[in-house]
Scaffold this motif. Structure first.
Motif, PDB file in Angstrom:
ATOM      1  N   GLU A 131       0.826  -1.212   0.000  1.00  0.00           N
ATOM      2  CA  GLU A 131       0.000   0.000   0.000  1.00  0.00           C
ATOM      3  C   GLU A 131       0.863   1.266   0.000  1.00  0.00           C
ATOM      4  OE1 GLU A 131      -3.236   0.602  -0.523  1.00  0.00           O
ATOM      5  OE2 GLU A 131      -3.135  -1.522  -1.040  1.00  0.00           O
ATOM      6  N   ARG A 132       1.955   1.233   0.804  1.00  0.00           N
ATOM      7  CA  ARG A 132       2.857   2.388   0.871  1.00  0.00           C
ATOM      8  C   ARG A 132       3.448   2.662  -0.514  1.00  0.00           C
ATOM      9  NH1 ARG A 132       2.289   5.857   2.645  1.00  0.00           N
ATOM     10  NH2 ARG A 132       4.379   6.673   2.703  1.00  0.00           N
ATOM     11  N   VAL A 133       3.852   1.588  -1.199  1.00  0.00           N
ATOM     12  CA  VAL A 133       4.456   1.750  -2.525  1.00  0.00           C
ATOM     13  C   VAL A 133       3.414   2.291  -3.519  1.00  0.00           C
ATOM     14  CG1 VAL A 133       5.449   0.500  -4.488  1.00  0.00           C
ATOM     15  CG2 VAL A 133       6.276   0.044  -2.166  1.00  0.00           C
ATOM     16  N   LEU A 134       2.202   1.744  -3.460  1.00  0.00           N
ATOM     17  CA  LEU A 134       1.153   2.217  -4.380  1.00  0.00           C
ATOM     18  C   LEU A 134       0.832   3.693  -4.127  1.00  0.00           C
ATOM     19  CD1 LEU A 134      -1.274  -0.874  -4.440  1.00  0.00           C
ATOM     20  CD2 LEU A 134       0.420  -0.191  -6.160  1.00  0.00           C
ATOM     21  N   THR A 135       0.831   4.088  -2.855  1.00  0.00           N
ATOM     22  CA  THR A 135       0.557   5.487  -2.516  1.00  0.00           C
ATOM     23  C   THR A 135       1.641   6.398  -3.088  1.00  0.00           C
ATOM     24  OG1 THR A 135      -0.504   4.770  -0.470  1.00  0.00           O
ATOM     25  CG2 THR A 135       0.128   7.087  -0.597  1.00  0.00           C
ATOM     26  N   GLU A 136       2.901   5.950  -2.972  1.00  0.00           N
ATOM     27  CA  GLU A 136       4.005   6.761  -3.514  1.00  0.00           C
ATOM     28  C   GLU A 136       3.915   6.868  -5.031  1.00  0.00           C
ATOM     29  OE1 GLU A 136       6.324   8.640  -2.134  1.00  0.00           O
ATOM     30  OE2 GLU A 136       5.632   8.161  -0.121  1.00  0.00           O
ATOM     31  N   ILE A 137       3.517   5.786  -5.685  1.00  0.00           N
ATOM     32  CA  ILE A 137       3.371   5.825  -7.144  1.00  0.00           C
ATOM     33  C   ILE A 137       2.241   6.797  -7.511  1.00  0.00           C
ATOM     34  CG2 ILE A 137       2.711   4.511  -9.211  1.00  0.00           C
ATOM     35  CD1 ILE A 137       4.071   2.062  -7.865  1.00  0.00           C
ATOM     36  N   ALA A 138       1.129   6.683  -6.784  1.00  0.00           N
ATOM     37  CA  ALA A 138      -0.008   7.574  -7.066  1.00  0.00           C
ATOM     38  C   ALA A 138       0.417   9.036  -6.918  1.00  0.00           C
ATOM     39  CB  ALA A 138      -1.174   7.262  -6.125  1.00  0.00           C
ATOM     40  N   GLY A 139       1.235   9.307  -5.905  1.00  0.00           N
ATOM     41  CA  GLY A 139       1.686  10.674  -5.664  1.00  0.00           C
ATOM     42  C   GLY A 139       2.653  11.175  -6.725  1.00  0.00           C
ATOM     43  N   THR A 140       3.231  10.245  -7.466  1.00  0.00           N
ATOM     44  CA  THR A 140       4.206  10.608  -8.504  1.00  0.00           C
ATOM     45  C   THR A 140       3.511  11.028  -9.794  1.00  0.00           C
ATOM     46  OG1 THR A 140       5.802   9.063  -7.565  1.00  0.00           O
ATOM     47  CG2 THR A 140       6.163   9.717  -9.842  1.00  0.00           C
ATOM     48  N   TYR A 141       2.331  10.444 -10.028  1.00  0.00           N
ATOM     49  CA  TYR A 141       1.601  10.763 -11.252  1.00  0.00           C
ATOM     50  C   TYR A 141       0.742  11.995 -11.049  1.00  0.00           C
ATOM     51  CZ  TYR A 141       3.288   6.742 -13.716  1.00  0.00           C
ATOM     52  OH  TYR A 141       4.115   5.863 -14.351  1.00  0.00           O
ATOM     53  N   ALA A 142       0.441  12.663 -12.107  1.00  0.00           N
ATOM     54  CA  ALA A 142      -0.363  13.876 -12.011  1.00  0.00           C
ATOM     55  C   ALA A 142      -1.765  13.534 -11.518  1.00  0.00           C
ATOM     56  CB  ALA A 142      -0.440  14.548 -13.382  1.00  0.00           C
ATOM     57  N   PRO A 143      -2.349  14.420 -10.697  1.00  0.00           N
ATOM     58  CA  PRO A 143      -3.722  14.190 -10.229  1.00  0.00           C
ATOM     59  C   PRO A 143      -4.698  14.520 -11.345  1.00  0.00           C
ATOM     60  CG  PRO A 143      -2.975  16.325  -9.530  1.00  0.00           C
ATOM     61  CD  PRO A 143      -1.834  15.711 -10.306  1.00  0.00           C
ATOM     62  N   VAL A 144      -5.946  14.171 -11.130  1.00  0.00           N
ATOM     63  CA  VAL A 144      -6.948  14.542 -12.128  1.00  0.00           C
ATOM     64  C   VAL A 144      -7.053  16.061 -12.160  1.00  0.00           C
ATOM     65  CG1 VAL A 144      -8.257  12.413 -11.962  1.00  0.00           C
ATOM     66  CG2 VAL A 144      -8.795  14.304 -10.427  1.00  0.00           C
ATOM     67  N   ARG A 145      -7.458  16.600 -13.304  1.00  0.00           N
ATOM     68  CA  ARG A 145      -7.510  18.054 -13.499  1.00  0.00           C
ATOM     69  C   ARG A 145      -8.372  18.704 -12.410  1.00  0.00           C
ATOM     70  NH1 ARG A 145      -5.749  19.302 -18.454  1.00  0.00           N
ATOM     71  NH2 ARG A 145      -6.492  17.317 -19.227  1.00  0.00           N
ATOM     72  N   GLY A 146      -7.910  19.834 -11.943  1.00  0.00           N
ATOM     73  CA  GLY A 146      -8.696  20.551 -10.940  1.00  0.00           C
ATOM     74  C   GLY A 146      -8.198  20.299  -9.525  1.00  0.00           C
TER      75      GLY A 146
END
Lengths: 211, 211
Positions: free
Chosen positions: B189-204
């Motif tokens: 989960e920690r790794v997935l969270t870090e990956i998610a934080g690396t990619y751009a968020p949805v617009r807005g």
């Protein structure tokens, strides 16, 4: 020498320390496999019989060296931050202390690496590592929580989760430094950047990363 | 069996692999210290002389096991993402593959740990680790750079720096899982969270963390 450093208890402690230092040195130079009573005796400049008297088994030698390395590390941290350091300063010192940057810290990390490798095939040492990490992660969590109390760290941060990630990252980078994959200054910069990202930004900027 | 699997070269390769698998098993169960020609021979069900024929030195046994472990890991990753995986999917698979989650991945990681510990007292192995990490960090950097090209990863991200941090974090957490400090699912989960934080968020939404 005063009375308190001359009693038999103090002498015992001093000799144990001297031998533990020799175990640290042998481990750092040649790895755990080279930790034998005769090698350690030669390094400490004492007889093999004396090493055996203080540490009857190899396990006891290694544990003593590990304890000694941790005590030396704690003393270095205390010397750098003093007793009244701000939480962020303590956190920064603790985490950057994990990155080897001189002969002493390299030695300490080599011993830690050897010891952690041992935990994979020795359940008693694994149990000890779990206790040590529980305490260590708890201390880092507390530092972040104190930052939250002071309004320096975002309320929404899961301090425990972030503490574990910061320590794991610093340890991963520390290994890279030891093997020469990364420079000590690069690793240190990475850790400082992660700490900066954990604390709240100055007013008017975006929120810091929480993940 | 067809002709290509019956030649002497193929038979040689098959026996080497069989012995390398036994080295992996012995290392995982009892650590590198237990990797001897007789232990490996017993595990592989062959004579000690045969082990010696294929791997004259302990070093050669260990390197073969390390190569074999890496090849098995690469095959698992390929099986999960196929040839045409999107960069983010490949990145996720590669990083979560570092976290042990079953008997096979635990075995692989124990061997990696033993091998990396060895690098600290063996300059040839250290040199090899540097080359391996250079390639591995480069692959992860490329995956992030492809994400930048596709507009999924912020332009400002230093892909190399982030790649090294993501791998170091996953490896630090992987050790925690192996020693029982952390559960495999928490680490994942920690790794997935870090990956998610690396990619751009949805617009807005706010920009993702860059540090």
């Amino acid at each position: 020498m005063n009375a308190s450093t001359r009693g038999p208890g103090a002498e015992h402690e001093q000799r144990r320390r001297q031998i533990a230092d020799a175990v640290l040195a042998v481990t750092a130079e040649r790895g755990l496999a080279a930790v034998t009573q005769s090698n350690v005796a030669a390094r400490a400049g004492v007889s093999a019989g004396r090493v055996q008297h203080y540490f009857p088994t190899k396990r006891e030698m290694i544990e003593a060296a590990f304890d000694r390395g941790n005590a030396l590390s704690a003393a270095r941290i205390a010397a750098r931050v003093g007793r009244a350091g701000a939480p962020r300063q303590v956190l920064t010192t603790v985490l950057t202390e994990l990155i080897p940057h001189d002969a002493v810290t390299r030695t300490h990390l080599r011993v830690r690496q050897a010891f952690t490798a041992l935990a994979l095939s020795d359940e008693d040492i694994a149990e000890r590592m779990r206790r040590d990490y529980e305490r260590f992660h708890g201390q880092v969590t507390d530092l972040l929580a104190r930052g939250q109390d002071a309004g320096e760290v975002p309320r929404e941060l899961d301090c425990r989760e972030r503490a574990v990630s910061l320590v794991a990252l610093a340890e991963g980078l520390a290994y890279y430094v030891l093997v020469g994959i990364h420079s000590a200054s690069e690793a240190r910069e990475r850790v400082l950047t992660e700490i900066a990202g954990t604390y709240a930004p100055v007013r008017g900027q975006a929120m810091p990363p929480l993940a």
